[in-house]
Each structure stands twice: as C-alpha cells, then as structure tokens.
Design a protein around this motif. Structure first.
Motif, PDB file in Angstrom:
ATOM      1  N   ILE A   1      40.369 -35.298 -24.957  1.00 16.02           N
ATOM      2  CA  ILE A   1      39.096 -35.396 -25.693  1.00 16.02           C
ATOM      3  C   ILE A   1      38.184 -34.243 -25.299  1.00 16.02           C
ATOM      4  N   ASP A   2      38.093 -33.996 -23.999  1.00 15.64           N
ATOM      5  CA  ASP A   2      37.183 -32.939 -23.539  1.00 15.64           C
ATOM      6  C   ASP A   2      37.623 -31.567 -24.040  1.00 15.64           C
ATOM      7  N   THR A   3      38.932 -31.352 -24.071  1.00 19.85           N
ATOM      8  CA  THR A   3      39.423 -30.069 -24.574  1.00 19.85           C
ATOM      9  C   THR A   3      39.073 -29.899 -26.048  1.00 19.85           C
ATOM     10  N   ILE A   4      39.297 -30.955 -26.816  1.00 19.90           N
ATOM     11  CA  ILE A   4      39.000 -30.859 -28.256  1.00 19.90           C
ATOM     12  C   ILE A   4      37.507 -30.592 -28.469  1.00 19.90           C
ATOM     13  N   ILE A   5      36.673 -31.329 -27.742  1.00 19.43           N
ATOM     14  CA  ILE A   5      35.221 -31.164 -27.945  1.00 19.43           C
ATOM     15  C   ILE A   5      34.767 -29.773 -27.493  1.00 19.43           C
ATOM     16  N   SER A   6      35.267 -29.329 -26.347  1.00 16.68           N
ATOM     17  CA  SER A   6      34.844 -28.008 -25.845  1.00 16.68           C
ATOM     18  C   SER A   6      35.258 -26.912 -26.815  1.00 16.68           C
ATOM     19  N   GLN A   7      36.485 -27.015 -27.320  1.00 18.63           N
ATOM     20  CA  GLN A   7      36.939 -25.963 -28.254  1.00 18.63           C
ATOM     21  C   GLN A   7      36.193 -26.046 -29.589  1.00 18.63           C
TER      22      GLN A   7
END
Ligand code: DGJ
Length: 545
Positions: free
Chosen positions: A101-107
């Motif tokens: 989730i964090d990767t998707i949001i950060s990207q």
C-alpha cells in the motif's frame, strides 16, 4: 525466514514513514457532496472529476507498477484504480503488511495521480479468491454458501460471521493506516469488496440461511422496496419470483455494510460498492446474472442495508448503446451519484463518457489500461503496442486510443467541468445511431448538437457514431463548448429572434486555464461550431437580431 531483527527493522521503517507523514499538513478530507439534487466528489475542497483508469487484477504489486504508471501518464488519467489484496495484506492472522500500500501511494504521489483503492476482501467477482491462504485452508470455519443441491459453491456465505469479523478487522486496519499515512489525501475513494454476490446459486441454501429466508423481511427493506407495512411477511410472500435475489442482496449488503461502516468509523473517506450488471432493458430471471450485488433491481436494499457506502456503482461492459445509456440512467438517482468505476474503454462505447458527464458522473474508469499484457479485450483485437507504451507492451492500441482522446480534452479543464456540472450549468451528450441531432435547453437559448453535417447541409449522422459534445453556460449569453465529431449551434427560444455569434474564441486549456488561440469566424462558424478529432475548446458569446 525473517529474523526478529529484520521484522523490527521493517516495523521501524514503517513507523518512521508514518511519523514523517504526520509532519505533513493535512489536506481536506475528500467527500461526496449533494446540493440542489446534484452530486460532486470534493477533493481539496472543490469538485473533482475522476478521469480514471483501472489496472489489471494482478497489477497491484510493486514489481508491476512500472507497467502501470506509463499507461496512466499516456492516458492523462488523474486517478488510478488499483486493487489491494487481502491475501497480501494479512499474510498471517492479525499481522498486516502495509508495504505494498505504501509503495503504491508513494509512487502515485510522485506521478501526481490520485488513487481509488479497491479492497479485494471477502468478495472478488462473487468468489472468495482473495481471502488469505490461511482462511482458504479452513473452509469449515470460513465457509462457502451452499447451493440448492446442498454442495458448497465457489462463493463465500454472507452469513459467515467468522469471515466477516476478520474482514472488518483487516479493512479497519487498512483504513486506519490510510488515515495515518495519507494526510495528502492521495487516496480519494475506496471500493469495498469487488462485485460482491454470487454467480450460479441465487442465494445461500444452508439450513441457517433457510431459516432466515423463512423469517419476516426487515421492515426497512419492505419500505425501501415500496411494500406497504402490515403483518410481517416472509421473503417469498413479499417478493415472489424476486424473493431469493432480494434476500441474497440483503444478506450480502448487510455484510459489506458492516465492513464499510467499520472502516468509515476510523477514516471517513467516500466508499462504494460495484455491481456486475444484469441486462438493464430485458433483465433475465434471477440466476441469469450475479445475484446479491447492487444490480439495478436491488439498489434500495443496498441503500438501507449498507448506509456507510456512499455510492453503488455499475461496471459497464455492454456495447449496445441503448443498454449502456439505460445503465447510466438507472444508477443516476436522487440517492446515488453516478460513478462508473469499470467499463470497457473501446471505440464502441467511449463516447458515452460524455453521456455520463451529462448525468453529473463523478468519475469514469475504463478497465485494464496498463501495460502488463493481461488480456483486456476479446481475442482478435489489434495488438499493436499503444503509443507511449514500453517496448514489448501488448495492450491493444484501440483499447487506449478512445480514452486518450477523451481525457486529452477533459483533463486540462477537469476542475471547470466538475464545478460547472455541480452548479447545474453543464450538459453533455453523445451520438446515437439514427439520431443525427440532439437539442439541449439553456434558459433562453436552445443548443443543437448535430453529427455528420457537411458544410451547409443538415447532419445525417457520422458513418460510425462517435460524436460527442459538451456545453456549459458560463455567463450571460456566454458558453463554453467542446467536443469531437460534432457540430454545435444555438438559437434563441423566442421565435422572432435569430442568433448571431458576437465572438467565438478558440483555445486550449492548459492546467485549468483557457489559453486563447484565435477568434473563429467566416467559414469556421457560418454553419455552426465544428468539432473534429483535435481537442479544442470554444468560448462563445451570443447575441440576437
Ligand atoms: C469485472 C471485475 O470487477 C474486474 O475486477 C475484472 O475482473 C473485470 N471484470 C474484467 O476482467
């Protein structure tokens, strides 16, 4: 196996990231607003139109994102819809993994794109395929529904309290994390489950479900479905041939409603559920479509059983114009904002994006627009890589092109369109075969949108119906007009008056601002305002003589 120190290090990294987010100024919470009978999705405190695209089902993994972002950029989509998988999120009971989730949001932030996260929880297309493996391994505890022959079906039972409690726990953890990790409101809306319901059996026929089926229908369901109050009645007595499908809708909606309410209680983002549709014009008998989801016949049941959901939304994979338009009409209701979270994006129906805008749609998202190479279209469609796609991309050209064309026009003017629509100053239409012209009323002006018109002649329709146009009333006798493959003209409602163009400015929107290119006159306006295949917008001043 991960060592304790590796786990602690990962935990520390996540905590640090969350703490860092806590320093960031909170933006206003996205919300669905209704005023004067019209809805808008407010993002950053202003109406926002989701120009969306949905990634393929297995694209929500960090390693797949490089095949997603270039497609989103190519489309000029402002919102990516992408799944979050329960099986990934809760690999062991009660242990939540926020890394994906964090990767998707950060990207998404890096790409300046908003997110609609799709919670693939208990239901995905009517099945429990995204439940964590440790749940799938225990079907006695997390049981499936029972079909008419007494056998378990490939669909979770909506009466399985053990699974529901875990979905509530996981979804709450997910929403709580969004609240902490996303003060920027990168995530603007969340889908709860995916096409919940059941294919095949119309309902659960287990003994426990049967007892409930024979019990009285809840009073709020009867009322919502327009049945008179009176003596308690069973589902069969109340609804006859629709009894089983209504019962299953109530059961599924009650379950999903509890999951949604628990998530909303910790972080009140707009939430919705999506529907696999039944034929909107000639619906088949219950059993011929996915049962239990928010199909058009049971929307009132979903509204009372799952009030934490802001919207029930149609996934439109219909290529018949009359069906497509009927679905838009059925889901555009006084108690429901129109939102199309999934649709085929092909040339046959992409113009209906404008029809949806004409019904104040808050968003639109063709499905399967990434470069992962997953099949998105029927066999036999063109398979050239889309312009802008990475080498070797196999998403078919014509799957992307219509959405590219739609969003090229609308993306730079998105905020104006969303605001004007919310204010009731906006109308938009798309061409239907056999209807070469449509008229729209704006107070003392009548606008005519025609298709396939030659220089001075009357429109006969485009050889292939692709026309669409939008018109917004932006001031006294002033209009914003745009479209493709169409001609727009105006006449005064008063029969003794004739219109003249005082001035027609042609321009292009850039980042929300209309940039003047030239004044159109002469051949360019003598027969009306003509739109071809380039994204242009006109600001028009009208007068009479
Ligand atoms: C509808 C589902 O909701 C999507 O997740 C996807 O499976 C599409 N059908 C098309 O494959």
């Amino acid at each position: 196996m991960r060592t304790i120190s590796a786990v602690l290090a990962a935990f520390a990294a996540v905590s640090a990231a969350v703490a860092q987010q806590a320093q960031i100024k909170e933006r206003p919470l996205p919300r669905l607003v209704k005023k004067d009978g019209r809805f808008a999705l407010f993002v950053d405190d202003a109406p926002y139109l989701m120009l969306g695209a949905q990634a393929h089902n297995s694209s929500g993994w960090p390693a797949m994102l490089p095949k997603v972002w270039p497609a989103i950029e190519h489309l000029r989509a402002n919102t990516l819809e992408i799944p979050i998988y329960w099986e990934q999120f809760e690999p062991k009971p009660g242990q939540f993994d926020y890394s994906v989730i964090d990767t998707i949001i950060s990207q998404a932030r890096e790409h300046r794109v908003r997110l609609d996260l799709l919670w693939f929880g208990t239901w995905k297309n009517g099945s429990q395929h995204y439940m964590p493996e440790w749940m799938k391994a225990d079907p006695a505890r997390y049981f499936h529904l029972i079909d008419k022959n007494g056998r378990p079906a490939d669909s979770p039972s909506p009466f399985c309290t053990a699974a529901q409690e875990l979905d509530v726990r996981a979804f709450t953890a997910f929403m709580r994390h969004l609240k902490a990790f996303d003060p920027q409101r990168t995530v603007i809306i969340v889908q709860v489950e995916n096409e919940p319901g059941t294919w095949g059996p119309v309902r659960d026929y287990s003994p426990a479900a049967q007892r409930l089926f024979e019990a009285p229908v809840p009073a709020d369901v009867l009322k919502a479905m327009g049945k008179q109050g009176g003596a308690p009645v069973s589902w069969q007595e109340a609804f006859g041939v629709e009894a089983e499908v209504n019962f299953h809708a109530w059961a599924v909606a009650t379950y999903v409603g509890k999951v949604a309410a628990a998530g909303k209680a910790v972080y009140p983002l707009p939430l919705y559920a999506n529907a696999a549709l039944r034929d909107p014009i000639k619906p088949g008998a219950p059993g011929s479509y996915e049962s239990g989801g928010p199909t058009d016949n049971v929307i009132p049941i979903w509204k009372v059983a799952a009030p934490a959901l802001d919207i029930v939304a149609p996934d439109i994979y219909l290529n018949e114009p009359a069906q497509y338009l009927k679905v838009l009409e059925l889901y555009h209701r006084d108690d429901n904002a129109l939102f199309i979270p999934e649709t085929s994006g092909g040339a046959a129906v992409s113009r209906f994006f404008f029809s949806a805008l004409g019904l104040q749609a808050i968003g639109f998202a063709p499905f399967g627009l990434d470069y992962s190479g997953a099949p998105a279209v029927p066999a036999g469609a063109a398979t050239a890589p889309p312009a802008g796609g990475p080498a070797g991309a196999s998403a078919p050209q014509d799957q992307f092109a219509p959405t590219v064309q739609n969003y090229a026009l609308i993306a730079p003017m998105m905020r104006d369109i969303a605001r004007l629509n919310f204010e009731g100053k906006f109308q938009a239409v798309a061409e239907e075969a056999g209807k070469p012209a449509q008229t729209l009323q704006f107070g003392q002006w009548i606008a005519t949108v025609s298709y396939g018109a030659s220089r001075g002649g009357r429109g006969a329709g485009n050889p292939v119906p692709t026309g669409r146009a939008l018109i917004a009333h932006i001031g006294e006798n002033k209009f914003l007009v745009a479209g493709y493959s169409s001609r727009v003209d105006f006449r005064p409602a008063a029969a003794d008056q004739r219109r003249q163009f005082m001035r027609v400015d042609e321009g292009m929107y850039e980042d929300g601002v209309f940039k003047f290119i030239r004044i159109l006159n002469g051949d360019e306006t003598d027969y009306g305002l003509n739109f071809r295949s380039e994204p242009v917008a006109l600001r028009v001043s009208l007068g009479v003589y």
